[in-house]
Design an enzyme around this catalytic site. Structure first.
Site, PDB file in Angstrom:
ATOM      1  N   LYS A 148       0.840  -1.199   0.000  1.00  0.00           N
ATOM      2  CA  LYS A 148       0.000   0.000   0.000  1.00  0.00           C
ATOM      3  C   LYS A 148       0.878   1.253   0.000  1.00  0.00           C
ATOM      4  CE  LYS A 148      -3.846  -2.388   2.171  1.00  0.00           C
ATOM      5  NZ  LYS A 148      -4.542  -2.813   3.396  1.00  0.00           N
ATOM      6  N   GLN A 197      -4.412  -1.315   9.768  1.00  0.00           N
ATOM      7  CA  GLN A 197      -4.367  -2.651   9.165  1.00  0.00           C
ATOM      8  C   GLN A 197      -4.889  -3.696  10.153  1.00  0.00           C
ATOM      9  OE1 GLN A 197      -3.355  -3.375   5.894  1.00  0.00           O
ATOM     10  NE2 GLN A 197      -4.153  -5.408   6.356  1.00  0.00           N
ATOM     11  N   ASP A 254     -10.902   3.047   4.498  1.00  0.00           N
ATOM     12  CA  ASP A 254     -11.313   1.642   4.405  1.00  0.00           C
ATOM     13  C   ASP A 254     -12.837   1.522   4.349  1.00  0.00           C
ATOM     14  OD1 ASP A 254      -9.335  -0.258   4.097  1.00  0.00           O
ATOM     15  OD2 ASP A 254      -8.868  -0.391   6.240  1.00  0.00           O
TER      16      ASP A 254
END
Ligand code: NAD
Length: 295
Positions: A54, A98, A121
């Site tokens: 990412k 994460q 997200d």
């Protein structure tokens, strides 16, 4: 029939190239460099690989990224305080924590601390509520958005199609089902307790597998001509002492019956990262009051 193999890697690369162009323009005309902060806790090998990728993709597309790597025994309060600090920073437009988190850090508590405007997200209850309530302004989870892009690469009008989503997680299955409902599909969500899963799948014009069980979807579960999107990422022994990645679908067998199918790797995975960059770009524009770019 031999199915079209949907090249997620190429489609994601084209999307990232478009994002890079837009970012270049924003930097020049608005002095705006979209910024993503990634919080990684501990040393889970899969998470470490995902986060590295990412960050790397951000750099390639001209976004600014910052990695906050915290020890596995970090206190929940410390994570929450870090996120609060990131909420307040003008150079951070997107925040990603994460998952999975260690047991002493509650994912829900951390996610609810993220400013919904920076929740790239799309897991915060405000964004979930906007998506499921049909309200404007949602940041939508990256993986299901990526799946929709891949479906659109082979068929643009999904109206009236029977879609089956296997898996009901909050990060893939449920938002995927909502996006397909918004495209006027007739959607079935199947899961671990569904009765006669093969029969449910056989009714699908559009089959999305998001389970995490290697090659569970067999050839005779697939309706001839169906579009098959394989979200699963499973590591299995390769028979030579090593390992390889497979999806939730028996790919080689499915090729002979589906009209289009995504491979694993090289299907949904690269799209998830591309859509994360796009969500960060959108979040940055919204925070600055700039019209959202068409990418
Ligand atoms: P999850 O474990 O949260 O959910 C799995 C779902 O599968 C559950 O809803 C469960 O009911 C269902 N399920 C389990 N066993 C089943 C069975 N035998 N029959 C039918 N349904 C069953 O997983 P998740 O986070 O939604 O991820 C699913 C898969 O997708 C995993 O392999 C994960 O690694 C992968 N994934 C890939 C990406 C990507 O970018 N490609 C992103 C997220 C997840």
């Amino acid at each position: 029939m031999t199915a079209t193999v949907i090249d997620g890697k190429a489609i994601a690369a084209a999307l990232v190239a478009g994002i890079a162009k837009t970012v270049e323009r924003l930097v020049l005309t608005q002095r705006l460099t979209p910024g993503l902060a990634v919080v990684l806790i501990g040393d889970n090998p899969a998470s470490t690989v995902y986060v590295r990728n990412k960050v790397k993709q951000c750099e390639l597309a001209g976004l600014r990224s910052q990695l906050h790597h915290l020890p596995a025994d970090v206190r929940e309060d410390d994570v929450i305080n870090l996120v609060r600090g990131l909420n307040g920073r003008d150079d951070v437009h997107g925040i990603l924590v994460q998952l999975p988190l260690p047991p002493q850090v509650r994912a829900a508590a951390v996610i609810e601390t993220i400013d919904p405007a920076k929740d790239v997200d799309g897991f915060h209850v405000v964004n979930v509520g906007r998506l499921f309530g049909g309200l404007p302004g949602a940041l939508v989870p990256c993986t299901p958005q990526g799946c929709l892009h891949l479906i659109f690469s082979v068929r643009r009008d999904l109206s009236g199609l029977a879609a089956v989503v296997i898996g009901r997680s909050s990060i893939v299955g449920k938002p995927m089902a909502q996006l397909l409902l918004d495209e006027n599909c007739t959607v079935t969500i199947a899961h671990s307790r569904s009765a006669d899963l093969p029969a449910i799948c056989r009714g699908a014009d559009l089959l999305i597998a998001a389970v995490g069980r290697p090659q569970m979807v067999r050839q005779d579960w697939i309706k001839p001509g169906a579009i098959v999107i394989d979200v699963g990422i499973n590591r299995v022994a390769d028979g030579r002492g090593g390992s390889r990645l497979v999806g939730d679908v028996d790919f080689a067998a499915a090729l002979t019956v589906a009209s289009a199918i995504t491979p694993v790797p090289g299907g949904v995975g690269p799209m998830t990262v591309a859509l994360l960059l796009r969500n960060t770009l959108i979040a940055a524009c919204r925070q600055r009051g700039i019209d959202e770019p068409e990418v």
